[in-house]
Design an enzyme around this catalytic site. Sequence first.
Site, PDB file in Angstrom:
ATOM      1  N   GLY A  38       0.814  -1.284   0.137  1.00  0.00           N
ATOM      2  CA  GLY A  38      -0.018  -0.020  -0.059  1.00  0.00           C
ATOM      3  C   GLY A  38       0.707   1.281  -0.037  1.00  0.00           C
ATOM      4  N   GLY A  39       2.126   1.242  -0.187  1.00  0.00           N
ATOM      5  CA  GLY A  39       3.058   2.342  -0.310  1.00  0.00           C
ATOM      6  C   GLY A  39       2.427   3.470  -1.409  1.00  0.00           C
ATOM      7  CG  ASN A  47       4.320  -3.208  -4.912  1.00  0.00           C
ATOM      8  OD1 ASN A  47       4.296  -3.335  -3.824  1.00  0.00           O
ATOM      9  ND2 ASN A  47       4.812  -2.147  -5.733  1.00  0.00           N
ATOM     10  CG  ASN A 106       4.951  -6.939  -0.001  1.00  0.00           C
ATOM     11  OD1 ASN A 106       5.402  -5.654  -0.612  1.00  0.00           O
ATOM     12  ND2 ASN A 106       5.343  -7.222   1.169  1.00  0.00           N
ATOM     13  NE  ARG A 186       5.800   2.679  -5.346  1.00  0.00           N
ATOM     14  CZ  ARG A 186       5.793   2.106  -4.026  1.00  0.00           C
ATOM     15  NH1 ARG A 186       6.460   0.686  -4.433  1.00  0.00           N
ATOM     16  NH2 ARG A 186       5.116   2.196  -3.021  1.00  0.00           N
ATOM     17  CG  HIS A 267       7.734  -3.732   3.993  1.00  0.00           C
ATOM     18  ND1 HIS A 267       7.077  -4.589   4.952  1.00  0.00           N
ATOM     19  CD2 HIS A 267       6.422  -3.259   3.515  1.00  0.00           C
ATOM     20  CE1 HIS A 267       5.524  -4.581   4.851  1.00  0.00           C
ATOM     21  NE2 HIS A 267       5.326  -3.814   4.061  1.00  0.00           N
ATOM     22  CD1 TRP A 268       8.215  -4.540  -2.251  1.00  0.00           C
ATOM     23  CD2 TRP A 268       9.757  -3.451  -2.920  1.00  0.00           C
ATOM     24  NE1 TRP A 268       7.580  -4.127  -3.281  1.00  0.00           N
ATOM     25  CE2 TRP A 268       8.727  -3.157  -3.640  1.00  0.00           C
ATOM     26  CE3 TRP A 268      10.931  -2.163  -3.110  1.00  0.00           C
ATOM     27  CZ2 TRP A 268       8.668  -2.304  -4.836  1.00  0.00           C
ATOM     28  CZ3 TRP A 268      10.945  -1.417  -4.295  1.00  0.00           C
ATOM     29  CH2 TRP A 268       9.540  -1.490  -5.020  1.00  0.00           C
TER      30      TRP A 268
END
Length: 289
Positions: A38-39, A47, A106, A186, A267-268
Site C-alpha cells: 500500500g505504499g 512491486n 505483500n 512511484r 519490507h520488500w
Amino acid sequence: MTSIDKQAGAGRAVRVDGREIYFDEAGSGPVAVLLHGGGPGATGLSNYSRNIEALAQRFRVIVPDMPGYGKSSKWVDQSDPFGYLGRAVGGLLDELGVASAHLVGNSYGGAAVLRLAMDRPEKVDRMILMGPGGIGSSRALPTKGLQELLNYYPGSGPSREKIARFIREHLVFDGASVPEELIELRYRASIEPEVVANPPLRRPSGPWALRTLWRMDFTRDSRLRKVQHPTLVIWGTDDKVNRPSGGRILSETMPNCDLYLAANTGHWVQWERADLFNSLATTFLEATS
C-alpha cells in the site's frame, strides 16, 4: 520505455461492484494472484517486476492494481479497508471465472489475502504472505516506516524527496539498490490528482476510527485460528514497516503456517531477495501436501 513497462501489454480491466480493477497477466497453469503493498505510487507491475517472469513459467500469474492504485478505480471503503480489498479480489476472481487461486500478498496485499481467506475461504488455495499488514497493528504504536507511509499525503503533501526517503530508508534493507527509475515511477503514480484527492491508505479517523482500527487487526479476529489454508509467511528481519514479530504470531496462531525469516532484508522481500523468493514461492505453490 522502462524495464518495468516492458512487462505490460496483456493488461485489461474488469468491473467489480461497479468499479474497475485493472490487471496484467502472464503464463499458464494454476492461477497465482500477486497483490502489491500500500505504499504511495504502488502498482502490481512495479512491486512484482522481479517475480512475474519466473512465476509465469509455472503459473497463470494475475497481477492487479489494487483498488485505489495504478489503473484501477480510485476508491477504498475506509470503514473496513481490508474487508473491501478482500471483496474486490474475490470479485475479480469471480469475474474471471476462477473458482479458486493461490494468493500472494505483500503488506497491504497480504492483509487483503488474509481477509479473503477468512470471508471466502473457498476462493483461496495456498497463501504466501510477505510482511502482511494487520498483525497486532492496534496493540502497539506504528513503526517509523508505517508513520512515514501514513504521513506521505498529509501535511506538506507528496514529494519526490518523501517517497525516495520512504523507499530507501524504510522499504528496503539496502537503499542504494533502488534505481532512480523506480523512484520516479512511484512518484509519478503517487501524484495523480484522483489519488491525491482520495489517498487509498490513511489513518482511520472520525467517530468510527477505533472500530476501523480493530477491524484492521487480525489478532483480534477469532477466525484467524480457523484459517486452514497452507500458508507460507516470508518476513524480512529488518522490516521497518511491519514488525517481523508478526511472523511468529501467525505461525503460532494459524494451524498450517510455515515461517521463513529472510536475513538482511526489509519490507520488500520479493524485490530485494527476488531469487530466494521466486524459488520459495514456486516450491511452496507447487506442493501437494
